[in-house]
Design a protein around this motif. Structure first.
Motif, PDB file in Angstrom:
ATOM      1  N   CYS A  52      15.315 -12.873   5.310  1.00  0.00           N
ATOM      2  CA  CYS A  52      14.076 -12.802   6.139  1.00  0.00           C
ATOM      3  C   CYS A  52      14.339 -13.193   7.516  1.00  0.00           C
ATOM      4  O   CYS A  52      13.336 -13.361   8.394  1.00  0.00           O
ATOM      5  CB  CYS A  52      13.273 -13.872   5.335  1.00  0.00           C
ATOM      6  N   ALA A  53      15.719 -13.528   7.891  1.00  0.00           N
ATOM      7  CA  ALA A  53      15.881 -13.850   9.464  1.00  0.00           C
ATOM      8  C   ALA A  53      16.259 -12.794  10.150  1.00  0.00           C
ATOM      9  O   ALA A  53      17.045 -12.139  10.118  1.00  0.00           O
ATOM     10  CB  ALA A  53      16.973 -14.879   9.293  1.00  0.00           C
ATOM     11  N   ARG A  54      15.200 -12.321  11.002  1.00  0.00           N
ATOM     12  CA  ARG A  54      15.368 -10.869  11.735  1.00  0.00           C
ATOM     13  C   ARG A  54      16.424 -11.258  12.808  1.00  0.00           C
ATOM     14  O   ARG A  54      17.057 -10.356  13.148  1.00  0.00           O
ATOM     15  CB  ARG A  54      14.052 -10.808  12.418  1.00  0.00           C
ATOM     16  N   GLU A  55      16.612 -12.605  13.398  1.00  0.00           N
ATOM     17  CA  GLU A  55      17.895 -12.753  14.188  1.00  0.00           C
ATOM     18  C   GLU A  55      19.263 -12.447  13.520  1.00  0.00           C
ATOM     19  O   GLU A  55      20.302 -12.036  14.344  1.00  0.00           O
ATOM     20  CB  GLU A  55      17.770 -14.277  14.873  1.00  0.00           C
ATOM     21  N   ARG A  56      19.136 -12.274  12.338  1.00  0.00           N
ATOM     22  CA  ARG A  56      20.598 -12.199  11.398  1.00  0.00           C
ATOM     23  C   ARG A  56      20.641 -10.477  11.072  1.00  0.00           C
ATOM     24  O   ARG A  56      21.626 -10.154  11.036  1.00  0.00           O
ATOM     25  CB  ARG A  56      20.715 -13.195  10.299  1.00  0.00           C
ATOM     26  N   VAL A  57      19.513 -10.112  10.427  1.00  0.00           N
ATOM     27  CA  VAL A  57      19.563  -8.700  10.110  1.00  0.00           C
ATOM     28  C   VAL A  57      18.779  -7.797  10.752  1.00  0.00           C
ATOM     29  O   VAL A  57      18.861  -6.593  10.073  1.00  0.00           O
ATOM     30  CB  VAL A  57      18.981  -8.789   8.249  1.00  0.00           C
ATOM     31  N   GLY A  58      17.978  -8.043  11.664  1.00  0.00           N
ATOM     32  CA  GLY A  58      17.447  -7.029  12.490  1.00  0.00           C
ATOM     33  C   GLY A  58      16.244  -6.412  11.737  1.00  0.00           C
ATOM     34  O   GLY A  58      15.548  -7.135  11.129  1.00  0.00           O
ATOM     35  N   SER A  59      16.163  -5.065  12.021  1.00  0.00           N
ATOM     36  CA  SER A  59      14.932  -4.416  11.428  1.00  0.00           C
ATOM     37  C   SER A  59      14.999  -4.230   9.936  1.00  0.00           C
ATOM     38  O   SER A  59      13.891  -3.916   9.369  1.00  0.00           O
ATOM     39  CB  SER A  59      14.876  -3.191  12.044  1.00  0.00           C
ATOM     40  N   ALA A  60      16.200  -4.728   9.221  1.00  0.00           N
ATOM     41  CA  ALA A  60      16.029  -4.784   8.007  1.00  0.00           C
ATOM     42  C   ALA A  60      15.474  -5.929   7.167  1.00  0.00           C
ATOM     43  O   ALA A  60      15.520  -6.101   6.208  1.00  0.00           O
ATOM     44  CB  ALA A  60      17.809  -4.808   7.418  1.00  0.00           C
ATOM     45  N   ALA A  61      14.893  -6.842   8.050  1.00  0.00           N
ATOM     46  CA  ALA A  61      14.726  -8.209   7.583  1.00  0.00           C
ATOM     47  C   ALA A  61      13.223  -7.965   6.639  1.00  0.00           C
ATOM     48  O   ALA A  61      12.422  -6.929   6.771  1.00  0.00           O
ATOM     49  CB  ALA A  61      14.252  -9.082   8.695  1.00  0.00           C
TER      50      ALA A  61
END
Length: 288
Positions: A270-279
């Motif tokens: 759920c962390a967009r800064e870690r997984v980008g648009s896949a969050a």
């Protein structure tokens, strides 16, 4: 209990012994001890083989949950960074949604053991209810399952087929996935709403249905992510019949008490800064 389930699932003492890497006599002794403790017969002779009794069928439903809970308990008492996460996903999600998430999580948490089971939606929710998987990636969990949606991600189902299909797509052959598939159920429900009765062809997997659609065998309702490249390349065309596209978000579901490692996995994806648009996001978390 492991020995019992091996016999129950294989239908053979010899096959169970081979699966467990023990002798057939050891398996027979374990079953005899279990029958003595329970005061009932679990397997009856049938020709040269054995079949489960009614008591065995009942006992198996409890044993699945007990073994699942034992595995979950083992993970629950471990530190999050040394635990494990048993992931279950439908085929399309395993191919187009999970790889980026799992790769990112594994890089940041290399000590956590990950496993993936790819099965139809109904089987996955059944496994989750039996505590045999920690998190499920599929559609919305069924009512009464006791599962909780922890996070969601937008997803659409679109009707696709070979470009330049002649006539009304509602009357051409509709290509279906296998029984137990959420997409199949959604497709049949859509046809009912459309009051359409086209020819139906079951091809099992979404990939097989898409390949058949690309060859001109008909149209199929499929997750947009799975066919984006084919649509952009002109290999497939989208046919917006009434009621489509359909919003069918991906759901990440767990039991009411996920393990520490599972919670860590959920926070990561759920962390967009870690997984980008896949969050995924955690707004609106319905219960099954």
């Amino acid at each position: 209990m492991h020995t019992f389930m091996a016999v129950y699932e294989t239908g053979s003492v010899k096959a169970a012994a081979e699966a467990l890497h023990v002798t057939p006599s050891a398996v027979s002794a374990a079953i005899a001890a279990l029958e003595s403790a329970l005061g009932t017969t679990l397997f009856a002779k049938a020709g040269r083989g054995i079949v489960p009794t009614d008591a065995s069928e009942t006992f198996a439903t409890y044993v699945r949950k007990l073994l699942g809970l034992l595995a979950e308990a083992a993970g629950a008492v471990q530190d999050a960074e040394r635990g494990r996460v048993r992931i279950g996903a439908v085929a399309t999600a395993s191919e187009y949604v999970l790889p980026r998430l799992i790769a990112s999580f594994a890089r940041e948490h290399p000590q956590i053991e990950l496993s993936l089971s790819v099965l139809p939606r109904d089987e996955l929710f059944s496994l989750a209810s039996d505590h045999a998987v920690d998190v499920v990636l599929a559609g919305r969990p069924p009512h009464g399952s006791g599962l909780v949606t922890r996070a969601r991600r937008a997803n659409r189902l679109v009707l696709v087929g070979r470009p330049e299909i002649r006539g009304d797509p509602r009357t051409t052959t509709w290509l279906l996935t296998a029984l137990g598939s959420g997409t199949r159920e959604t497709t049949l429900a859509l046809l009912t709403r459309l009051q359409a009765a086209p020819p139906l062809l079951t091809l099992g997997t979404a990939g097989a249905a898409v390949a058949a659609a690309r060859e001109g065998l008909g149209v199929t309702l499929v997750h947009e992510e799975a066919v984006r490249e084919q649509l952009e390349a002109g290999e497939l065309a989208s046919y917006p019949v009434t009621g489509t596209p359909l919003d069918r978000p991906w759901h990440l579901c767990t039991t009411s008490e996920p393990t520490a490692a599972t919670r860590l996995f959920l926070r990561h994806v759920c962390a967009r800064e870690r997984v980008g648009s896949a969050a995924f996001h955690t707004r609106h978390r319905p219960k099954g």
